[in-house]
Scaffold this active site. Structure first.
Site, mmCIF file in Angstrom:
data_model
loop_
_atom_site.group_PDB
_atom_site.id
_atom_site.type_symbol
_atom_site.label_atom_id
_atom_site.label_comp_id
_atom_site.label_asym_id
_atom_site.label_seq_id
_atom_site.Cartn_x
_atom_site.Cartn_y
_atom_site.Cartn_z
ATOM 1 N N LYS A 51 54.928 29.592 -2.025
ATOM 2 C CA LYS A 51 54.862 28.146 -2.264
ATOM 3 C C LYS A 51 56.268 27.655 -2.542
ATOM 4 O O LYS A 51 56.864 27.979 -3.553
ATOM 5 C CB LYS A 51 53.943 27.848 -3.453
ATOM 6 C CG LYS A 51 53.832 26.364 -3.766
ATOM 7 C CD LYS A 51 53.051 25.654 -2.675
ATOM 8 C CE LYS A 51 52.945 24.157 -2.956
ATOM 9 N NZ LYS A 51 54.219 23.442 -2.681
ATOM 10 N N PHE B 236 53.958 24.846 7.708
ATOM 11 C CA PHE B 236 52.898 25.834 7.488
ATOM 12 C C PHE B 236 51.669 25.547 8.325
ATOM 13 O O PHE B 236 50.723 26.334 8.329
ATOM 14 C CB PHE B 236 52.513 25.946 6.005
ATOM 15 C CG PHE B 236 52.414 24.649 5.250
ATOM 16 C CD1 PHE B 236 51.386 23.773 5.448
ATOM 17 C CD2 PHE B 236 53.398 24.322 4.316
ATOM 18 C CE1 PHE B 236 51.297 22.601 4.734
ATOM 19 C CE2 PHE B 236 53.316 23.148 3.590
ATOM 20 C CZ PHE B 236 52.263 22.276 3.808
#
Length: 215
Positions: A48, A130
């Site tokens: 993340k 992503f």
């Protein structure tokens, strides 16, 4: 440390509404322990990043709420004509600098550092992707009079998976390697033990955490 599960608000990647309602189709991050996937092997994990969430709609970069990010034209001029979902990222621990980028009009800012752009970070910024939410591209090949449930099934049958979607971007970037876009590495998850071991590793490196997404 954050360990979250990324889920689509409407259950799948459907970019047909991306330009009109960005928030309705973005991946939403939920606490892993609350989402609690039944089978972690149906998910992949990635670091993340501490960047700023941004959606590319084929023409503009948008914030999660739909506000236009006025990035330098030289930064986005070679971006693809299809939707992308990711984060503007400068580096670990530099979230404030990334946030500052999207809060001002930099349409005409230079992309490279020079004497007139000493405080510019766009030369260090990159768009880390992503997902490529483009199932509607696959659906467009299905006859319009096909019932909705069959259209959705056709998209699934066409392998509209995360990896299939990312391959589209990989192919695009292969022909234009200088674009400030990178694909975030997605790692398969074999077990929860592996997942939390990876989370511990990131914790020891003082990183933000993990994001899990279905593929």
């Amino acid at each position: 440390m954050l360990c979250g599960v990324a889920l689509y608000a409407n259950g799948r990647a459907d970019s047909a509404r991306a330009q009109d309602a960005p928030e309705s189709k973005l991946l939403l991050l939920m606490d892993y322990h609350k989402a609690r996937p039944n089978n972690v092997q149906e998910f992949v994990m990635s670091e993340k990043l501490d960047g700023v969430r941004a959606l590319w709609n084929g023409k503009q970069l948008l914030t999660r709420s739909g506000r236009v990010i006025k990035a330098p034209s030289c930064f986005i001029e070679h971006f693809p004509p299809f939707s992308l979902d990711g984060e503007l990222w400068i580096g670990r621990g530099e979230f404030e600098k990334a946030l500052a980028l999207v809060q001002k009009d930099c349409t005409h800012c230079p992309c490279s550092r020079d004497k007139e752009a000493k405080d510019s970070s766009w030369d260090r910024a990159k768009y880390y992707v992503f997902d490529v939410p483009m199932c509607d591209v696959l659906e467009s090949k299905v006859p319009k009079n096909t019932p909705k449930n069959q259209r959705e099934q056709s998209a699934e049958d066409a392998h509209c998976t995360l990896f299939e979607r990312l391959k589209v971007l990989e192919s695009y970037l292969a022909s234009a390697p200088t674009i400030p876009i990178s694909i975030i590495k997605q790692e398969p998850i074999a077990s929860e033990k592996q997942l939390f071991k990876r989370l511990q590793e990131l914790s020891e490196q003082a990183q933000r955490g993990l994001s899990c997404a279905g593929f």
